[in-house]
Design a protein around this motif. Structure first.
Motif, mmCIF file in Angstrom:
data_model
loop_
_atom_site.group_PDB
_atom_site.id
_atom_site.type_symbol
_atom_site.label_atom_id
_atom_site.label_comp_id
_atom_site.label_asym_id
_atom_site.label_seq_id
_atom_site.Cartn_x
_atom_site.Cartn_y
_atom_site.Cartn_z
ATOM 1 N N ALA A 1 67.536 21.523 18.347
ATOM 2 C CA ALA A 1 66.800 22.138 19.767
ATOM 3 C C ALA A 1 65.390 21.514 19.957
ATOM 4 C CB ALA A 1 66.465 23.517 19.579
ATOM 5 N N GLU A 2 64.553 21.423 20.731
ATOM 6 C CA GLU A 2 63.258 20.120 20.911
ATOM 7 C C GLU A 2 62.102 21.316 20.038
ATOM 8 O OE1 GLU A 2 60.545 17.738 21.897
ATOM 9 O OE2 GLU A 2 62.300 18.165 22.432
ATOM 10 N N ASN A 3 61.812 20.715 19.358
ATOM 11 C CA ASN A 3 60.701 21.559 18.582
ATOM 12 C C ASN A 3 59.067 21.738 19.639
ATOM 13 O OD1 ASN A 3 58.925 22.602 16.274
ATOM 14 N ND2 ASN A 3 59.258 21.389 15.250
ATOM 15 N N PRO A 4 58.637 22.870 19.805
ATOM 16 C CA PRO A 4 57.867 23.422 20.593
ATOM 17 C C PRO A 4 56.147 22.993 20.119
ATOM 18 C CG PRO A 4 58.372 25.611 20.080
ATOM 19 C CD PRO A 4 59.681 24.374 19.587
ATOM 20 N N VAL A 5 56.201 22.856 18.114
ATOM 21 C CA VAL A 5 55.425 22.527 17.563
ATOM 22 C C VAL A 5 55.526 20.876 16.924
ATOM 23 C CG1 VAL A 5 54.529 23.573 15.539
ATOM 24 C CG2 VAL A 5 55.532 25.275 16.756
ATOM 25 N N LEU A 6 54.396 20.103 17.252
ATOM 26 C CA LEU A 6 53.712 18.974 16.604
ATOM 27 C C LEU A 6 54.091 19.156 14.632
ATOM 28 C CD1 LEU A 6 53.990 16.140 16.867
ATOM 29 C CD2 LEU A 6 50.764 16.778 16.792
ATOM 30 N N VAL A 7 54.851 18.896 14.251
ATOM 31 C CA VAL A 7 54.828 18.929 12.854
ATOM 32 C C VAL A 7 54.927 17.602 12.518
ATOM 33 C CG1 VAL A 7 55.897 19.749 10.514
ATOM 34 C CG2 VAL A 7 56.059 20.963 12.830
ATOM 35 N N PRO A 8 53.391 17.533 11.743
ATOM 36 C CA PRO A 8 53.147 15.501 11.282
ATOM 37 C C PRO A 8 54.940 15.291 10.106
ATOM 38 C CG PRO A 8 51.254 16.526 11.148
ATOM 39 C CD PRO A 8 52.249 17.716 11.490
ATOM 40 N N PRO A 9 54.945 14.124 10.165
ATOM 41 C CA PRO A 9 56.274 13.816 9.712
ATOM 42 C C PRO A 9 55.505 13.240 7.840
ATOM 43 C CG PRO A 9 55.548 11.967 10.810
ATOM 44 C CD PRO A 9 54.589 13.080 11.208
ATOM 45 N N TYR A 10 54.882 13.331 7.521
ATOM 46 C CA TYR A 10 53.282 13.395 6.665
ATOM 47 C C TYR A 10 52.030 13.043 6.686
ATOM 48 C CZ TYR A 10 54.849 8.293 8.763
ATOM 49 O OH TYR A 10 54.722 7.594 9.845
ATOM 50 N N SER A 11 51.187 12.757 6.399
ATOM 51 C CA SER A 11 49.477 12.955 6.447
ATOM 52 C C SER A 11 49.347 12.315 7.903
ATOM 53 C CB SER A 11 48.942 12.307 5.389
ATOM 54 O OG SER A 11 47.478 11.905 5.662
ATOM 55 N N VAL A 12 48.091 13.284 8.035
ATOM 56 C CA VAL A 12 47.971 13.433 9.719
ATOM 57 C C VAL A 12 47.409 11.913 9.442
ATOM 58 C CG1 VAL A 12 46.551 14.138 11.704
ATOM 59 C CG2 VAL A 12 47.948 15.754 10.642
ATOM 60 N N SER A 13 46.137 11.909 8.809
ATOM 61 C CA SER A 13 45.500 10.143 9.014
ATOM 62 C C SER A 13 46.348 8.869 8.607
ATOM 63 C CB SER A 13 44.500 10.619 8.018
ATOM 64 O OG SER A 13 45.187 10.805 6.775
ATOM 65 N N THR A 14 47.581 9.152 8.368
ATOM 66 C CA THR A 14 48.121 8.181 8.046
ATOM 67 C C THR A 14 48.969 8.467 9.109
ATOM 68 O OG1 THR A 14 48.464 8.560 5.546
ATOM 69 C CG2 THR A 14 50.518 7.283 6.665
ATOM 70 N N VAL A 15 49.498 9.103 9.924
ATOM 71 C CA VAL A 15 50.360 8.737 11.046
ATOM 72 C C VAL A 15 49.707 8.083 12.194
ATOM 73 C CG1 VAL A 15 51.746 9.270 13.129
ATOM 74 C CG2 VAL A 15 51.376 10.484 11.051
ATOM 75 N N LEU A 16 47.734 8.712 12.330
ATOM 76 C CA LEU A 16 46.660 8.548 13.575
ATOM 77 C C LEU A 16 46.637 7.082 12.608
ATOM 78 C CD1 LEU A 16 45.007 11.822 13.577
ATOM 79 C CD2 LEU A 16 46.308 10.406 15.129
ATOM 80 N N ALA A 17 46.436 6.497 11.391
ATOM 81 C CA ALA A 17 46.242 4.942 11.247
ATOM 82 C C ALA A 17 47.189 3.705 11.990
ATOM 83 C CB ALA A 17 45.770 5.241 10.036
ATOM 84 N N GLU A 18 48.498 4.765 11.386
ATOM 85 C CA GLU A 18 49.959 4.016 12.061
ATOM 86 C C GLU A 18 49.886 3.662 13.706
ATOM 87 O OE1 GLU A 18 53.639 4.648 8.560
ATOM 88 O OE2 GLU A 18 53.060 6.623 10.641
ATOM 89 N N TYR A 19 48.759 4.239 14.253
ATOM 90 C CA TYR A 19 49.235 3.861 16.092
ATOM 91 C C TYR A 19 47.489 3.404 16.280
ATOM 92 C CZ TYR A 19 53.459 6.691 16.749
ATOM 93 O OH TYR A 19 55.212 6.817 16.832
ATOM 94 N N ALA A 20 46.696 3.732 15.502
ATOM 95 C CA ALA A 20 45.673 3.347 16.332
ATOM 96 C C ALA A 20 45.033 2.054 15.143
ATOM 97 C CB ALA A 20 44.550 4.818 16.172
ATOM 98 N N HIS A 21 45.644 1.463 14.236
ATOM 99 C CA HIS A 21 44.382 0.642 14.033
ATOM 100 C C HIS A 21 45.024 -0.904 14.130
ATOM 101 C CE1 HIS A 21 42.316 3.866 10.335
ATOM 102 N NE2 HIS A 21 41.737 4.454 11.700
ATOM 103 N N PRO A 22 44.490 -1.715 14.020
ATOM 104 C CA PRO A 22 45.107 -3.237 14.112
ATOM 105 C C PRO A 22 45.625 -3.088 13.023
ATOM 106 C CG PRO A 22 43.022 -3.261 14.420
ATOM 107 C CD PRO A 22 42.751 -1.804 14.347
ATOM 108 N N CYS A 23 46.860 -3.857 12.815
ATOM 109 C CA CYS A 23 47.520 -4.032 11.216
ATOM 110 C C CYS A 23 47.973 -5.867 11.405
ATOM 111 C CB CYS A 23 48.942 -3.656 11.616
ATOM 112 S SG CYS A 23 49.368 -4.753 12.400
ATOM 113 N N VAL A 24 47.795 -5.882 9.781
ATOM 114 C CA VAL A 24 48.166 -7.058 10.050
ATOM 115 C C VAL A 24 50.210 -7.772 9.427
ATOM 116 C CG1 VAL A 24 48.113 -9.059 7.669
ATOM 117 C CG2 VAL A 24 45.698 -7.954 8.400
ATOM 118 N N GLN A 25 50.320 -8.840 10.091
ATOM 119 C CA GLN A 25 51.797 -9.036 9.703
ATOM 120 C C GLN A 25 51.635 -10.599 8.709
ATOM 121 O OE1 GLN A 25 54.094 -6.961 10.333
ATOM 122 N NE2 GLN A 25 52.299 -5.391 11.120
#
Length: 405
Positions: free
Chosen positions: A176-200
């Motif tokens: 069932a769809e979760n009405p609550v946001l449960v982070p998969p791991y540290s919130v700071s890590t997820v935000l960094a993955e989505y917001a910070h430039p990365c090196v490839q």
């Protein structure tokens, strides 16, 4: 030399956090391949430690110690007499290098769960210091990084020459769809993955890429289906293409891409749009400076606690895979290594079984196998076959294939 026949003492910093609790569960399980005399758990929360101790039936090997890791003297005392320091303190809390240095000073081997590339390069520069002191450090030993690095090594070993290796991780939730946001791991890590430039690693060199770029759609088996991946800040692309036995094969391209479940992905994109990507810079609230990260963590944790009864039972499935292209015997060749982690009763009580179990595997292999002092990424330290034996004990399904021609 190896610690194979001795009782070992392990210090786990941040041990009552989301990943730390899982590491404790796995180290003290019947899957252990080392004899643990004491697992010293250090955390700033006495309440969380006590709850974990009770969940572990007050295992006699587990000792609980309150610690502020910003206290340098207390940190150094915490590592006295231990064989290995496991750093499960969130990387972006800012204590990574201090804990790393304290382990060297204490002559304790060291692992952490990764630095998103933020600290990885700095830590690798300490290789000679650790080697001269007879101390081993392996960086980024969770699932991604960690197991992901090892599957890249397995792919690389299948090819005589390498043009590219592309590494992916995808998660999906069933139920069932979760009405609550449960982070998969540290919130700071997820935000960094989505917001910070990365090196490839592109065109034979490291290149900075904007966040949420490099989008690629891949059709995967159910329950994942069609997944859109994106570049993300990580450490694998900083180390794998430069590793011995990979660099010499001519690799020109290495990328790491992420896919989170659709609804959760949309939530994190929205939070970044709202400004939470700049999570460390304080905002003024009625004359009081507040970090957006602290505010967001507090709201998310309160929401989870107050709406626990609304959180449905969901099953998480994740797939980690690396695809390498190059040549074998002069013929074009493709190698693929895949690890699938599906819901299993063994994972009850774990927030993220793959990350914490892989950290436990790395710690135990370091303690059991002959030591090689210095600072390493996982692909440079672990033997893939030995690693996969331990992963399969934990119900991780692993496949390694190669096509020539």
């Amino acid at each position: 030399m190896s610690n194979k026949d001795k009782k070992v003492r392990i210090a786990l910093l941040g041990g009552a956090g989301m990943m730390g609790q899982g590491i404790v569960r796995d180290l003290l399980s019947d899957r252990a391949i080392v004899d643990i005399a004491e697992l010293k758990l250090f955390d700033s929360s006495r309440e969380r430690m006590r709850a974990l101790g009770e969940a572990m039936n007050n295992d006699a090997r587990l000792s609980l110690h309150e610690l502020d890791v910003s206290d340098a003297q207390a940190l150094r005392r915490a590592l006295d007499g231990v064989d290995i320091c496991v750093n499960a303190v969130p990387t972006l809390a800012g204590h990574q290098m201090a804990i790393f240095a304290a382990a060297l000073d204490a002559r304790a081997d060291y692992v952490d769960l990764g630095g998103l590339g933020t600290y990885t390069v700095k830590q690798l520069e300490w290789h000679e210091r650790f080697r001269a002191a007879g101390v081993v450090a392996v960086l980024g030993v969770g699932a991604d990084p960690g197991m992901s690095n090892v599957i890249c090594r397995a792919v690389a070993d299948q090819l005589d020459e390498i043009d590219s290796i592309h590494l992916y991780w995808a998660a999906t939730l069933s139920g069932a769809e979760n009405p609550v946001l449960v982070p998969p791991y540290s919130v700071s890590t997820v935000l960094a993955e989505y917001a910070h430039p990365c090196v490839q690693f592109l065109g034979g060199r490291h290149v900075e890429c904007a966040p949420q770029t490099g989008k690629e759609v891949i059709d995967l088996p159910e329950p994942w289906g069609r997944c859109e991946f994106m570049y993300s800040i990580h450490s694998e692309q900083l180390t794998v293409p430069l590793a011995d036995g990979i660099r010499q094969k001519g690799i020109q391209e290495f990328t790491w891409k992420l896919h989170l479940p659709k609804r959760e992905h949309e939530a994190w994109v929205g939070l970044v749009k709202a400004g939470f990507g700049d999570f460390d810079r304080p905002v003024d609230i009625n004359g009081t400076p507040v970090r957006p990260l602290d505010l967001l963590n507090a709201v998310i944790n309160r929401n989870i606690a107050e709406n626990a009864q609304r959180i449905p039972a969901q099953q998480s499935s994740e797939i980690h895979f690396a695809i390498g292209r190059g040549r074998v015997g002069g013929q074009p060749a493709t190698a693929r290594c895949e690890v699938i982690v599906r819901a299993h009763p063994m994972y009850e009580g774990y927030v993220d079984a793959a990350t914490s179990m892989n950290a436990s595997i790395a710690v135990q292999l370091m303690l059991r196998e002959p030591r090689r002092p210095g600072v390493y990424a996982p692909e440079a330290y672990f033997d893939a076959k030995s690693y996969f034996v331990e992963a399969e004990k934990r119900q991780f399904a692993i496949s390694l294939t190669r096509q020539i021609g």
